[in-house]
Design an enzyme around this catalytic site. Structure first.
Site, PDB file in Angstrom:
ATOM      1  N   LYS A   1       0.827  -1.206   0.000  1.00 57.58           N
ATOM      2  CA  LYS A   1       0.000   0.000   0.000  1.00 57.58           C
ATOM      3  C   LYS A   1       0.872   1.270   0.000  1.00 57.58           C
ATOM      4  CE  LYS A   1      -4.131  -2.205   0.999  1.00 57.58           C
ATOM      5  NZ  LYS A   1      -3.649  -3.568   0.831  1.00 57.58           N
TER       6      LYS A   1
HETATM    7  C1  LIG Z   1      -4.095  -4.706   0.128  1.00 62.38           C
HETATM    8  C2  LIG Z   1      -3.222  -5.900   0.048  1.00 62.38           C
HETATM    9  C3  LIG Z   1      -3.409  -6.891  -0.946  1.00 62.38           C
HETATM   10  C4  LIG Z   1      -4.542  -6.860  -1.937  1.00 62.38           C
HETATM   11  O1  LIG Z   1      -4.422  -5.833  -2.862  1.00 62.38           O
HETATM   12  P1  LIG Z   1      -5.719  -5.335  -3.675  1.00 62.38           P
HETATM   13  O2  LIG Z   1      -5.258  -4.163  -4.447  1.00 62.38           O
HETATM   14  O3  LIG Z   1      -6.718  -4.956  -2.608  1.00 62.38           O
HETATM   15  O4  LIG Z   1      -6.203  -6.451  -4.496  1.00 62.38           O
HETATM   16  C5  LIG Z   1      -2.512  -7.943  -0.989  1.00 62.38           C
HETATM   17  N1  LIG Z   1      -1.515  -8.056  -0.092  1.00 62.38           N
HETATM   18  C6  LIG Z   1      -1.309  -7.135   0.879  1.00 62.38           C
HETATM   19  C7  LIG Z   1      -0.190  -7.338   1.851  1.00 62.38           C
HETATM   20  C8  LIG Z   1      -2.145  -6.022   0.987  1.00 62.38           C
HETATM   21  O5  LIG Z   1      -1.937  -5.119   1.962  1.00 62.38           O
END
Ligand SMILES: *Cc1c(COP(=O)(O)O)cnc(C)c1O
Length: 500
Positions: free
Chosen positions: A110
């Site tokens: 993120k």
């Molecule tokens: C948010 C997240 C995901 C999923 O990503 P999306 O864009 O919501 O599909 C996968 N792995 C981690 C560690 C995340 O924080």
């Protein structure tokens, strides 16, 4: 570039406006109406740095930003908060390439977008001539909250308020938030669960009177949610960057195809990869990896999206999602941007928790392969990669790796493949230790991380090591009914008038 709501093409916005609003007024998601084309060979991108490539791609989407504005945003995000040259490293083990997106301040992917979003928002306000402070409001089950706090801390003209469930996040996640520095950051724990926090935030957003009151005080509410186009576009960059890295390292022929395996929850990261493919990145299959909440696996197989099932709590919590918001943008593309269709599908999802796409749309699912991993398979993937390659992966990455192995077995496809690694193994050290069968009974989160280090000697990320010695700076705990009044207190609403 013009963005339109996925549910009504008459609702349009400039890039800056779309970034400020986050979501379109009719509840649709702002989407680009056309995609810029990138010629991976002809555009001479091969030796560009991450930041230069980011500018090259993002300038095609954020057309109302000046060159100096956008380069400044990119520089602030990727030079200060990442190790230069290691923003999105690619490492090869067991015949696949892992794209590590977890080297930012909060140890999860993120950060790739939430480090830049605050700067984009701030620029967007000045482009639109809006002289207000943005208040970023987020309910979090752990990861997004910390990434938003870290991204917005000390960014001028913004305040960030995060609500989290007092007993619904891990010890480390809680400490990460409670020790957050920055005078514009506010962290509030609520006596309730994540749904309560989320509902409270939604109620605040829906309250027109509150919005007016805040506006009179110079505030504008916004969210750092993954549906913001300002989060999506920065995620396109690392797909191009990793492709070019493989070519430069002579692991891939220029214009040769790759597969991308992406651990998916809200469909944001994989949508960025789909956009990259539409723009000309040579991609063979987009492999959508889910955990036991396998709504997307079923959807990609049948064209029926059915969220009427119980949410499973898994060891990959950031993917414990039954409604993948960003899928709406993908539906918009495979319906040839037919907003009427999307409006109906979303109405059905709202009413019945379910929809089925048309045969014509089903015929456009071919870019994707979908599958899921059971909890036991996640554990096997972690111990296998560690034992065979001395490479440590977290539970989310393990979901992707295990799905890739199923894909290989089924298809024997020899296309070079990138598995996207979305979190540091130390962010989920308890589950990783369990998978490696390391004893952790009675240990707290820090001791568990120490145990993982002692056994594997895998370097502990600095941010995590420092956490233990940081001061607790936030201590507000409230009942779930008090979210709105707390927000007003934190923003000192009414006090200015009282002083007059
Ligand atoms: C948010 C997240 C995901 C999923 O990503 P999306 O864009 O919501 O599909 C996968 N792995 C981690 C560690 C995340 O924080």
């Amino acid at each position: 570039m013009i963005y339109s709501s996925t549910r009504n093409k008459n609702i349009t916005a400039s890039p800056a406006k779309a970034i400020i609003d986050g979501i379109a007024p009719d509840g649709g998601l702002y989407s680009p109406l056309e995609f810029p084309h990138i010629d991976i060979k002809g555009d001479g991108l091969i030796n560009k740095s991450y930041e230069d490539l980011a500018y090259y791609i993002m300038s095609k989407f954020f057309t109302d930003f000046t060159k100096s504005e956008l380069t400044a945003c990119i520089h602030k995000a990727y030079s200060d908060k990442f190790i230069p040259g290691a923003i999105a490293p690619l490492v090869s083990h067991n015949g696949v390439h892992f794209l590590e997106l977890y080297h930012g301040p909060t140890l999860a992917f993120k950060d790739m977008a939430l480090t830049i979003l605050p700067h984009l928002v701030k620029c967007a306000l000045s482009i639109e001539g809006i002289n207000k402070k943005i208040v970023i409001l987020t309910a979090t089950s752990g990861d997004t909250g910390k990434a938003a706090l870290e991204g917005f801390a000390n960014v001028e003209a913004t305040e960030v308020i995060v609500f989290f469930p007092e007993n619904g996040v891990s010890e480390i996640q809680k400490l990460q938030m409670l020790t957050q520095e920055g005078a514009n950051t506010h962290v509030v724990s609520i006596n309730g669960n994540f749904d309560d926090a989320q509902r409270g935030v939604k109620d605040i957003f829906a309250d027109k009177e509150l919005a007016k009151k805040l506006s009179n005080e110079g505030y504008l509410l916004s969210s750092a949610n993954s549906i913001n186009i300002g989060r999506l576009v920065p995620q396109i960059v690392y797909y191009f960057h990793s492709y070019l890295t493989l070519v430069r390292d002579k692991k891939l022929q220029m214009n040769g195809k790759i597969n991308l395996v992406i651990p998916t929850g809200n469909f944001g990261n994989i949508l960025a990869a789909y956009y990259a493919k539409k723009m000309g990145l040579p991609v063979n299959k987009l492999i959508c990896a889910s955990n036991e909440n396998n709504v997307l696996t079923d959807f990609l197989k049948t064209g029926i999206y059915d969220s009427n099932r119980t949410l499973e709590l898994t060891s990959s919590p950031s993917m414990d999602i039954l409604i993948s918001s960003n899928l709406e943008r993908f539906l918009f593309e495979i319906s040839n941007q037919n907003a009427e269709i999307i409006k109906d599908l979303m109405a059905s999802l709202n009413k019945y928790g379910k929809y089925e796409i048309s045969e014509a749309m089903k015929n456009n699912l071919g870019d994707f392969y979908g599958s899921f991993s059971k909890e036991s398979e996640v554990k096997v993937a972690i111990s296998e990669t560690y034992n065979s390659a001395n490479y440590l992966i977290d539970t989310h990455t393990a979901v992707a790796y295990s799905v890739y192995k199923k894909y290989l077995e089924e298809t024997l496809d020899a296309t070079p493949t990138i598995v996207v690694a979305t979190a540091s193994p130390y962010k989920f050290s308890k589950s990783v230790c369990e998978a490696l069968e390391l004893p952790i009974d009675g240990l707290n989160d820090f001791e568990i991380s120490e145990q993982l280090f002692n056994k594997t000697k895998y370097p502990v990320p600095q941010n995590l090591a420092e956490l233990k010695h940081k001061k607790i700076l936030h201590n507000i705990n409230i009942n779930k009914q008090e979210m709105q009044s707390t927000l007003e207190q934190l923003l000192k609403v009414g006090e200015q008038e009282w002083l007059k």
